[in-house]
Design a protein around this motif. Structure first.
Motif, PDB file in Angstrom:
ATOM      1  N   SER A 146       0.835  -1.207   0.000  1.00 50.70           N
ATOM      2  CA  SER A 146       0.000   0.000   0.000  1.00 50.70           C
ATOM      3  C   SER A 146       0.868   1.254   0.000  1.00 50.70           C
ATOM      4  O   SER A 146       0.531   2.256  -0.645  1.00 50.70           O
ATOM      5  N   TRP A 147       1.987   1.200   0.725  1.00 49.74           N
ATOM      6  CA  TRP A 147       2.890   2.355   0.731  1.00 49.74           C
ATOM      7  C   TRP A 147       3.496   2.580  -0.658  1.00 49.74           C
ATOM      8  O   TRP A 147       3.439   3.690  -1.198  1.00 49.74           O
ATOM      9  N   TYR A 148       4.096   1.537  -1.257  1.00 50.27           N
ATOM     10  CA  TYR A 148       4.779   1.787  -2.527  1.00 50.27           C
ATOM     11  C   TYR A 148       3.816   1.994  -3.686  1.00 50.27           C
ATOM     12  O   TYR A 148       4.197   2.509  -4.728  1.00 50.27           O
ATOM     13  N   ASP A 149       2.543   1.631  -3.495  1.00 50.50           N
ATOM     14  CA  ASP A 149       1.541   1.910  -4.523  1.00 50.50           C
ATOM     15  C   ASP A 149       0.826   3.238  -4.306  1.00 50.50           C
ATOM     16  O   ASP A 149      -0.109   3.568  -5.028  1.00 50.50           O
ATOM     17  N   GLY A 150       1.248   4.002  -3.289  1.00 47.85           N
ATOM     18  CA  GLY A 150       0.686   5.330  -3.094  1.00 47.85           C
ATOM     19  C   GLY A 150      -0.740   5.332  -2.578  1.00 47.85           C
ATOM     20  O   GLY A 150      -1.544   6.201  -2.935  1.00 47.85           O
TER      21      GLY A 150
END
Length: 461
Positions: free
Chosen positions: A129-133
């Protein structure tokens, strides 16, 4: 005979919800249909937008098919609407004949081993979820470890491992958000260790995912000869399954490669049963401890009693997703799904002991069957649910206010800043323009308020 009309709400605008809407609209029926899609996020597409690694443009091609469905204009979207807060089950009963929940599964499945709660131990879903914004996650991620353990042998484990090991500059052609690029750029990682409890012929990832690992720039692939002493069951799996054959071929090609020149290494450890995340003495991750396993000759594994330990400063568990409970809707806490029979939601009254159908309420996708299967499964899943919905006409709700404007009025009265299809087009074009300015396809907007402002045409320079 007067044709009846079905006013349907679908909660969840990912593939499961969009496919369900599309299948219903194309199905043979003797009534008209009006469908409203609700999602807690300002943008549609669910896990295809927020669960697929940014360097997977081929898989993101699914979005093209989903966009075609929405752009027909026969499905309304209400984004940035939280079920249970902005709109409730009682509201839906007042305005619709039925609801389908297609909310997916976005939490990490738990791994019950000592030390899993230590600082530096993370769930893969949160990292994805973090690296997918994803707008509901912090902008920063603690990337301070030189050596990292990833637990799991599925595609998510490989995605997480690849993003951790890959050089940030090699992600620039993708839609990776700026804050994610900066975080990965400063990562001191040198070694990523992937652990699976079974052997190489029992992995859950696909050949495509595996091959991509071997194409990483300045990253050595490290596999260990001790994992390739196959028994009859493993050899039979290679001979009898094309996918296993390809995976085995790729892994054995890596065994022949020269290593030692790259600045980073990605290690694949098989026959490794997780035992403990070891405390470094300060409450942080210091090592990963596992038991060496061996094949039981029947496709499973048994422990050997040999305990090993790899020094790491971070651990990511990638052992599956788990569904989230919805207000007022039955939930199976063991399996993370809404209890159902072929998509028809089931209820159980603990006080009276009575069980039965929860009429007017349906489920599809991962919240219905659990987080397994690919897009093809999602389509067949939706077909099953829609078949029951059509045949259940006698059990639909009788809404007091079914006209389409009434839901708009309700959200307006409550001050909900909802987004619609035109708003998604604005956000989509904005992200594409941000990317074009830097020679990239797209740059995602991350903050929720900014996504909503752009969608509503309220962004000020």
């Amino acid at each position: 005979m007067t044709r009846s009309k079905l006013r349907l709400a679908i909660v969840g605008a990912g593939p499961a919800g969009i496919y369900a809407a599309d299948i219903l609209l194309k199905s043979e029926r003797n009534f008209d249909v009006s469908i409203d899609l609700f999602d807690h996020l300002p943008a549609p597409y669910g896990l295809v937008r927020y669960g697929v690694a940014p360097d997977h443009p081929r898989i993101k091609g699914i979005i093209t098919a989903l966009r075609d469905v929405l752009d027909r204009g026969d499905i309304r979207i209400f984004g940035n609407v939280r079920f249970g807060e902005d709109i409730t089950l009682e509201d839906l009963k007042r305005h619709y004949n039925a609801v389908i929940f297609a909310t997916g599964a976005v939490q990490d499945a738990s791994l019950r081993i000592p030390g899993i709660e230590l600082e530096g131990s993370y769930g893969a879903a949160d990292f994805v979820s973090w690296y997918d914004g994803h707008p509901d996650y912090p902008r920063e991620w603690p990337l301070e470890a030189q050596s990292v353990a990833v637990i799991g042998n599925g595609n998510v484990a490989l995605d997480v491992s690849r993003i951790l090991a890959k050089h940030a500059d090699d992600l620039l052609p993708t839609e990776i958000p700026a804050n994610v690029y900066e975080g990965l750029k400063s990562s001191p990682v040198t070694d990523v260790h992937v652990f699976g409890r079974r052997g190489p012929t029992s992995v859950k990832f696909t050949p495509l995912e595996l091959r991509e690992l071997g194409e990483l720039n300045d990253v050595d692939m490290i596999v260990y000869d001790e994992d390739f002493d196959y028994d009859d069951a493993a050899r039979a799996a290679v001979a009898g399954n094309k996918q296993v054959f390809v995976i085995d071929k790729v892994l054995n090609q890596w065994r022949q490669r020269e290593t030692g020149q790259a600045s980073r290494r990605l290690h694949l450890h098989f026959f490794a049963k997780p035992l403990e995340v070891v405390d470094d003495g300060t409450g942080r991750v210091g090592a990963f401890r596992y038991e060496r396993t061996k094949s039981d000759g029947e496709g499973g594994v048994v422990g050997t009693g040999e305990i090993r330990e790899v020094p790491v400063q971070a651990v990511y568990r990638a052992i599956g997703y788990f569904g989230s409970e919805l207000p007022g809707i039955p939930f199976d806490h063991d399996y993370g799904v809404i209890p159902n029979h072929e998509g028809q939601v089931l209820r159980h009254d603990a006080e009276t002991g009575e069980s039965g159908r929860m009429y007017g309420v349906y489920a599809t996708g991962w919240i219905k069957r659990g987080p397994v299967g690919l897009i093809g499964h999602t389509k067949s899943d939706a077909m099953e649910t829609i078949r029951h919905l059509i045949n259940d006409v006698g059990n639909w709700w009788s809404p007091a206010s079914p006209d389409e404007q009434s839901v708009v009025d309700l959200l307006d009265e409550r001050g909900v800043r909802y987004t619609d299809l035109a708003g998604w087009h604005r956000l989509d074009q904005h992200e594409l323009a941000l990317g074009a300015a830097e020679g990239r396809t797209r740059i995602k907007v991350v903050p929720r308020d900014e996504m909503v402002d752009i969608s509503l045409g309220q962004l000020t320079a």
